[in-house]
Design a protein around this motif. Structure first.
Motif, PDB file in Angstrom:
ATOM      1  N   VAL A  81       0.982  -0.938  -0.041  1.00  0.00           N
ATOM      2  CA  VAL A  81       0.085   0.264   0.078  1.00  0.00           C
ATOM      3  C   VAL A  81       1.039   0.934  -0.380  1.00  0.00           C
ATOM      4  CG1 VAL A  81      -2.253   1.300   1.489  1.00  0.00           C
ATOM      5  CG2 VAL A  81      -2.068  -0.874   1.339  1.00  0.00           C
ATOM      6  N   SER A  82       0.989   2.027  -1.197  1.00  0.00           N
ATOM      7  CA  SER A  82       1.392   3.959  -0.640  1.00  0.00           C
ATOM      8  C   SER A  82       0.424   4.495  -0.841  1.00  0.00           C
ATOM      9  CB  SER A  82       2.282   3.907  -1.808  1.00  0.00           C
ATOM     10  OG  SER A  82       1.099   4.129  -2.763  1.00  0.00           O
ATOM     11  N   GLY A  83       0.579   5.720  -0.574  1.00  0.00           N
ATOM     12  CA  GLY A  83      -0.258   6.773   0.102  1.00  0.00           C
ATOM     13  C   GLY A  83       0.424   8.275  -0.502  1.00  0.00           C
ATOM     14  N   ILE A  84      -0.942   9.621  -0.845  1.00  0.00           N
ATOM     15  CA  ILE A  84      -0.228  10.761  -1.419  1.00  0.00           C
ATOM     16  C   ILE A  84      -0.928  11.975  -0.989  1.00  0.00           C
ATOM     17  CG2 ILE A  84      -1.688  10.269  -3.992  1.00  0.00           C
ATOM     18  CD1 ILE A  84       0.686  11.621  -5.304  1.00  0.00           C
ATOM     19  N   ALA A  85      -0.331  12.859  -1.162  1.00  0.00           N
ATOM     20  CA  ALA A  85      -1.555  13.791  -0.995  1.00  0.00           C
ATOM     21  C   ALA A  85      -1.715  15.071  -1.290  1.00  0.00           C
ATOM     22  CB  ALA A  85      -0.695  14.770   1.368  1.00  0.00           C
ATOM     23  N   MET A  86      -2.661  15.222  -1.339  1.00  0.00           N
ATOM     24  CA  MET A  86      -3.129  15.872  -2.388  1.00  0.00           C
ATOM     25  C   MET A  86      -3.918  16.888  -2.562  1.00  0.00           C
ATOM     26  SD  MET A  86      -2.307  14.046  -5.446  1.00  0.00           S
ATOM     27  CE  MET A  86      -3.128  14.911  -6.737  1.00  0.00           C
ATOM     28  N   GLY A  87      -3.193  18.852  -3.160  1.00  0.00           N
ATOM     29  CA  GLY A  87      -4.028  19.707  -2.797  1.00  0.00           C
ATOM     30  C   GLY A  87      -4.318  20.004  -4.149  1.00  0.00           C
ATOM     31  N   LEU A  88      -5.583  21.696  -3.879  1.00  0.00           N
ATOM     32  CA  LEU A  88      -5.957  22.483  -4.409  1.00  0.00           C
ATOM     33  C   LEU A  88      -5.764  23.604  -4.826  1.00  0.00           C
ATOM     34  CD1 LEU A  88      -8.459  22.093  -6.982  1.00  0.00           C
ATOM     35  CD2 LEU A  88      -9.820  22.053  -5.514  1.00  0.00           C
ATOM     36  N   ILE A  89      -5.915  24.306  -5.941  1.00  0.00           N
ATOM     37  CA  ILE A  89      -5.688  25.682  -5.220  1.00  0.00           C
ATOM     38  C   ILE A  89      -6.505  26.182  -6.462  1.00  0.00           C
ATOM     39  CG2 ILE A  89      -4.526  28.146  -5.526  1.00  0.00           C
ATOM     40  CD1 ILE A  89      -1.824  26.053  -4.633  1.00  0.00           C
ATOM     41  N   THR A  90      -7.322  26.943  -6.051  1.00  0.00           N
ATOM     42  CA  THR A  90      -8.884  27.836  -7.117  1.00  0.00           C
ATOM     43  C   THR A  90      -8.652  29.145  -7.139  1.00  0.00           C
ATOM     44  OG1 THR A  90     -10.887  27.864  -5.630  1.00  0.00           O
ATOM     45  CG2 THR A  90     -10.092  24.929  -7.055  1.00  0.00           C
ATOM     46  N   ASN A  91      -9.199  29.722  -8.164  1.00  0.00           N
ATOM     47  CA  ASN A  91      -9.640  30.816  -7.746  1.00  0.00           C
ATOM     48  C   ASN A  91     -10.719  30.879  -8.608  1.00  0.00           C
ATOM     49  OD1 ASN A  91     -10.182  33.744  -9.192  1.00  0.00           O
ATOM     50  ND2 ASN A  91      -8.114  34.086  -8.624  1.00  0.00           N
ATOM     51  N   GLU A  92     -11.795  31.341  -7.650  1.00  0.00           N
ATOM     52  CA  GLU A  92     -13.147  31.552  -8.134  1.00  0.00           C
ATOM     53  C   GLU A  92     -13.713  32.124  -9.547  1.00  0.00           C
ATOM     54  OE1 GLU A  92     -16.476  31.134  -5.094  1.00  0.00           O
ATOM     55  OE2 GLU A  92     -15.290  30.000  -3.990  1.00  0.00           O
ATOM     56  N   GLU A  93     -12.935  33.141  -9.091  1.00  0.00           N
ATOM     57  CA  GLU A  93     -13.694  34.506 -10.125  1.00  0.00           C
ATOM     58  C   GLU A  93     -12.473  34.903 -11.938  1.00  0.00           C
ATOM     59  OE1 GLU A  93     -11.471  38.138  -8.533  1.00  0.00           O
ATOM     60  OE2 GLU A  93     -12.912  38.555  -7.009  1.00  0.00           O
ATOM     61  N   THR A  94     -11.700  34.125 -11.701  1.00  0.00           N
ATOM     62  CA  THR A  94     -11.161  33.626 -13.449  1.00  0.00           C
ATOM     63  C   THR A  94     -11.624  31.733 -13.071  1.00  0.00           C
ATOM     64  OG1 THR A  94      -9.334  33.469 -12.591  1.00  0.00           O
ATOM     65  CG2 THR A  94      -9.686  35.235 -12.841  1.00  0.00           C
ATOM     66  N   GLY A  95     -12.251  31.554 -12.790  1.00  0.00           N
ATOM     67  CA  GLY A  95     -11.903  29.649 -12.698  1.00  0.00           C
ATOM     68  C   GLY A  95     -10.876  29.116 -12.858  1.00  0.00           C
ATOM     69  N   LYS A  96      -9.882  29.136 -12.478  1.00  0.00           N
ATOM     70  CA  LYS A  96      -8.901  28.556 -12.590  1.00  0.00           C
ATOM     71  C   LYS A  96      -8.239  28.432 -11.558  1.00  0.00           C
ATOM     72  CE  LYS A  96      -6.040  32.773 -15.050  1.00  0.00           C
ATOM     73  NZ  LYS A  96      -4.023  32.936 -14.702  1.00  0.00           N
ATOM     74  N   TYR A  97      -7.642  26.356 -11.739  1.00  0.00           N
ATOM     75  CA  TYR A  97      -7.365  25.755 -10.846  1.00  0.00           C
ATOM     76  C   TYR A  97      -6.187  25.006 -11.113  1.00  0.00           C
ATOM     77  CZ  TYR A  97      -9.198  22.170 -12.950  1.00  0.00           C
ATOM     78  OH  TYR A  97      -9.941  21.007 -14.324  1.00  0.00           O
ATOM     79  N   ALA A  98      -5.934  24.047 -10.374  1.00  0.00           N
ATOM     80  CA  ALA A  98      -4.199  23.894 -10.509  1.00  0.00           C
ATOM     81  C   ALA A  98      -4.426  22.666  -8.808  1.00  0.00           C
ATOM     82  CB  ALA A  98      -3.405  24.493  -9.568  1.00  0.00           C
ATOM     83  N   ILE A  99      -3.990  21.611  -9.044  1.00  0.00           N
ATOM     84  CA  ILE A  99      -4.281  20.124  -8.529  1.00  0.00           C
ATOM     85  C   ILE A  99      -2.307  19.799  -8.139  1.00  0.00           C
ATOM     86  CG2 ILE A  99      -4.387  17.455  -8.441  1.00  0.00           C
ATOM     87  CD1 ILE A  99      -6.932  18.103 -10.356  1.00  0.00           C
ATOM     88  N   LEU A 100      -2.243  19.647  -6.774  1.00  0.00           N
ATOM     89  CA  LEU A 100      -1.042  19.337  -6.839  1.00  0.00           C
ATOM     90  C   LEU A 100      -1.063  18.311  -6.260  1.00  0.00           C
ATOM     91  CD1 LEU A 100       0.410  23.088  -4.919  1.00  0.00           C
ATOM     92  CD2 LEU A 100      -0.226  22.313  -6.977  1.00  0.00           C
ATOM     93  N   SER A 101       0.169  17.522  -6.829  1.00  0.00           N
ATOM     94  CA  SER A 101       0.526  16.400  -6.389  1.00  0.00           C
ATOM     95  C   SER A 101       1.531  16.229  -5.271  1.00  0.00           C
ATOM     96  CB  SER A 101       0.797  15.075  -7.209  1.00  0.00           C
ATOM     97  OG  SER A 101      -0.011  15.270  -8.212  1.00  0.00           O
ATOM     98  N   ASP A 102       1.501  15.465  -3.723  1.00  0.00           N
ATOM     99  CA  ASP A 102       2.709  15.828  -2.661  1.00  0.00           C
ATOM    100  C   ASP A 102       2.809  17.394  -2.416  1.00  0.00           C
ATOM    101  OD1 ASP A 102       4.905  15.244  -1.308  1.00  0.00           O
ATOM    102  OD2 ASP A 102       5.855  14.724  -2.879  1.00  0.00           O
ATOM    103  N   ILE A 103       1.831  17.030  -1.586  1.00  0.00           N
ATOM    104  CA  ILE A 103       1.595  19.081  -1.816  1.00  0.00           C
ATOM    105  C   ILE A 103       2.911  18.810  -0.183  1.00  0.00           C
ATOM    106  CG2 ILE A 103       0.132  19.214  -1.655  1.00  0.00           C
ATOM    107  CD1 ILE A 103      -1.497  19.156   0.572  1.00  0.00           C
TER     108      ILE A 103
END
Length: 735
Positions: free
Chosen positions: A465-487
């Motif tokens: 078994v392995s595990g990873i922590a993911m992150g998310l950064i969004t901008n509600e005004e522009t609709g941009k988002y970034a999904i981050l692996s291994d935060i």
């Protein structure tokens, strides 16, 4: 009393009632939530004003089970509820994580939520109702709260999703997931699964959210009836200076952005951020610095938040220079500690776990003594987060709620792959993860190091078994988002989502998610899960390079355990009166012997440091439990001599008669000089009396027949007390 209640179906035919106005009326808000015979009392109290210079939400959530709720006494000497159990702490954490983001950002009054189990049903788990009770108490209070929310458990039995399944249903479920949400958004997820797919997880989340929407609507209707008599309070917990805010931003933003883009270590980056703030403060008059420093620090934190998020969203550059889906460098060393049963060092970037594995006997199982959940656990995982792991000086105390929560997540991830159902693995397992460095997801490092420590120990786990922590950064005004692996730790703090996923190559075994942003779509969730899967596979590949499979055998000093089964009726014979026989056996064979009644059998675990001691104990037990069989040859021991033969013990507690005519091929008048009490002699079981069950033994059949020997045709000498019978068929025997 002005009692108000609402009743609704949670979706599986079970009715839930929320009632307010009857109990705990001096609290700012209180409710009783009832489902079946399970009842929770939730109360909330809040101070009138915030403490000076507090810029966070001082929320305290407590969950406590009353043993009287299920008609039980608490364990221990004092016989009263004491320190919260790990189960109670975990439930409190679930509620806390769901509630905390929904208080207004500028509300800083100390608030306490207390949830008590006051009536319990052994088939209804109360943890799925705790958040509903807490949110309902806040809804009917005058405390500002951007709710309501609720929380449900999702199970899946035979492919069918179930909301708040019973304990019986959970025994056959391949999903055990807690989901908290508002009417609009999912807020928190935590659970364990049996290698389900990412698509199935998204389905389970959506299924849970639909049920939660109904529960939120009931709270809104309840709150509407209370609101006229108990309106939300007005407050002012922050003083702001917009000109100063703009000044701090103008003076520090570009410098902070440059440091964020310098790709240095965590400590160097933090030192540089501190230097920028100190430099700005030096430009201010002393009276402004003295009065406005707390406010300036708050605005400076906002600058850091904005600069780092903008860099990631606009340039797709992370704080350490990685790509969005790139995993930090990994190095691994197994068998690092020579004296432990199994060990592994797992290092990913600036996060490091040293995990050990220890195997024990049934006597080492952990006793679970809760009001609802009790029994024994064969798998224990402890997670420790010492202050030096983040370069701090801090008082060492008992395990924190965070440590208990992180350990529980790793425990859930690894539990499905340990072969406890295999009779060849009768061990109790303890994993201990000591975090030596931390900068992002030490709980996932614990999962990886725990897998490797188990394999280094020689445990034949089903799959790594392995595990990873993911992150998310969004901008509600522009609709941009970034999904981050291994935060990183900063990306967790400044991001909108912390999403931890654990699993094998075939599916997810555990997850934990906290969401701080509105409007997270199923599409973004599915994309994050797929990116997490790729990251998990990368980490798993590195783990398999270090240790491709479990060790062939345990280390020499690992206790060997052999399991054997006997008939249930023979358990008492092995234990003996007052435990005399089993205690003597353990002492003489240097073993630890445990007997458990399972159905029609007694399951015996025999543990020792070497195989010879185990074999000696096995032979002793076999001797006690053996069933005599005609034709079998036994090593007997003479227990007593009588005129007509000898009684010989063929195994402990079982003896038979060796008649004088079965000792030798020649006729014997007595056994003087031939057999003595205590002599060892080989005998063969030649008959078992059908009525009495008495055993008839022979020694002479094991001897070679003398040449010319003929069987004696005379009848055998009479058995009895040795007295002759009457001479002529009548009269009385001679006195």
């Amino acid at each position: 009393m002005n009692v108000i209640s609402k009743t609704f179906d949670i979706g599986n035919g079970q009715m839930v009632t929320i009632e307010t106005g009857k109990l705990a009326k001096q609290a700012d808000g209180s409710v009783v939530v009832k489902m079946g015979n399970t009842m929770l009392l939730a109360s909330v109290c809040c101070k009138k004003e915030a403490a000076e210079n507090v810029d966070f939400m001082p929320l305290q959530v407590e969950y406590q089970e009353k043993y009287a709720a299920v008609g039980r006494f608490p364990g221990g000497f004092f016989k009263r509820e004491g320190r919260p159990s790990e189960y109670e702490i975990l439930i409190a954490r679930l509620v806390d994580r769901a509630l905390r983001p929904l208080f207004p950002d500028n509300f800083h009054a100390e608030t306490q939520v207390i949830i008590n189990l006051i009536s319990g049903d052994k088939n209804i788990l109360p943890d799925a109702l705790a958040c509903l009770a807490a949110s309902s108490a806040l809804a009917v209070s005058n405390i500002p709260f951007n709710g309501p929310i609720s929380e449900v458990r999702v199970g899946r039995v035979d492919g069918q999703m179930i909301i708040n399944p019973t304990v019986e249903q959970m025994a056959n479920s391949d999903i055990d997931m807690m989901v908290a949400a508002s009417q609009e958004n999912i807020m928190m997820v935590e659970g364990e699964m049996k290698e389900i797919s990412e698509a199935d997880m998204v389905k389970a989340l959506n299924f849970a959210h639909e049920a939660i929407k109904k529960q939120c609507q009931m709270q809104l209707e309840l709150a509407a009836e209370v609101a006229k008599a108990n309106p939300k309070r007005e407050y002012c917990h922050e003083n702001n200076d917009e000109d100063l805010r703009k000044a701090v931003h103008a003076a520090t933003y570009d410098k902070v952005y440059a440091v964020a883009k310098s790709f240095v270590s965590k400590h160097e980056r933090n030192d540089s951020f501190d230097a920028i703030l100190a430099e700005y403060l030096e430009t201010l008059p002393e009276e402004v610095k003295e009065e406005k420093t707390p406010m300036i620090k708050r605005y400076y934190h906002d600058v850091q938040y904005d600069a780092m998020r903008a860099m990631i969203l606009d340039e797709h550059i992370r704080l350490d220079g990685r790509k969005l889906d790139e995993i930090r460098p990994i190095w691994i060393e197994t068998n690092y500690l020579p004296s432990v049963h199994g060990s592994a060092v797992f290092t990913r970037g600036e996060t490091q776990s040293l995990t050990t594995c220890t195997l024990g006997t049934k006597l080492d199982e952990q006793m679970i003594d809760g009001a609802i959940i009790d029994g024994y656990s064969k798998f224990i995982l402890h997670y420790n987060f010492p202050p030096y792991s983040v370069g701090e000086v801090r008082r060492m105390m008992s395990a924190s709620r965070r440590e208990i929560g992180h350990g529980n997540l790793a425990h859930r991830a690894l539990k499905p792959v340990i072969p406890f159902e295999d009779p060849q693995f009768p061990y109790t397992v303890r994993l201990v993860s000591d975090i030596l460095e931390s900068n992002g997801s030490s709980s996932m490092a614990t999962v990886c190091a725990g897998t490797l420590a188990l394999m280094d120990c020689g445990v034949k786990i089903k799959k790594p078994v392995s595990g990873i922590a993911m992150g998310l950064i969004t901008n509600e005004e522009t609709g941009k988002y970034a999904i981050l692996s291994d935060i990183l730790g900063d990306e967790d703090h400044l991001g909108d989502m912390d999403f931890k996923v654990c699993g094998t190559e075939d599916g997810i075994t555990a997850c934990q998610m906290d969401i701080k942003v509105n409007g997270l779509t199923s599409e973004i969730m599915a994309e994050a899960l797929e990116q997490a899967r790729r990251g998990r596979m990368h980490i798993l590949g590195k783990m398999m390079e270090a240790l491709p499979e479990p060790r062939e055998d345990y280390k020499p000093f690992v206790p060997r355990i052999v399991q054997m089964m006997i008939d249930r009726s023979q358990i008492g014979a092995v234990i003996g009166p007052g435990g005399k026989i089993i205690q003597e056996m353990q002492r003489e064979t240097n073993t630890i012997i445990n007997i458990e009644e399972v159905g029609d059998y007694g399951v015996i675990d025999i543990a020792a440091a070497n195989v010879d001691d185990i074999n000696a104990a096995i032979q002793r037990i076999k001797a006690i439990t053996a069933v005599p069989e005609i034709g079998e040859i036994y090593d007997g021991k003479v227990k007593s001599i009588v005129p007509f033969g000898a009684f010989v013990e063929i195994f402990p507690g079982t003896d038979g008669l060796l008649h004088i005519s079965e000792v030798a091929y020649k006729r014997l008048e007595n056994l003087d000089g031939i057999l003595n009490v205590g002599d060892e002699i080989k005998v063969k079981l030649i008959a078992i009396d059908e009525k009495t069950g008495k055993l008839k033994l022979s020694h002479k059949v094991l001897l070679p027949k003398p040449e010319g020997y003929k069987e004696d045709s005379r009848p055998p000498r009479p058995q009895g007390n040795g007295n002759r019978g009457p001479r002529n068929g009548g009269g009385k025997p001679r006195e």
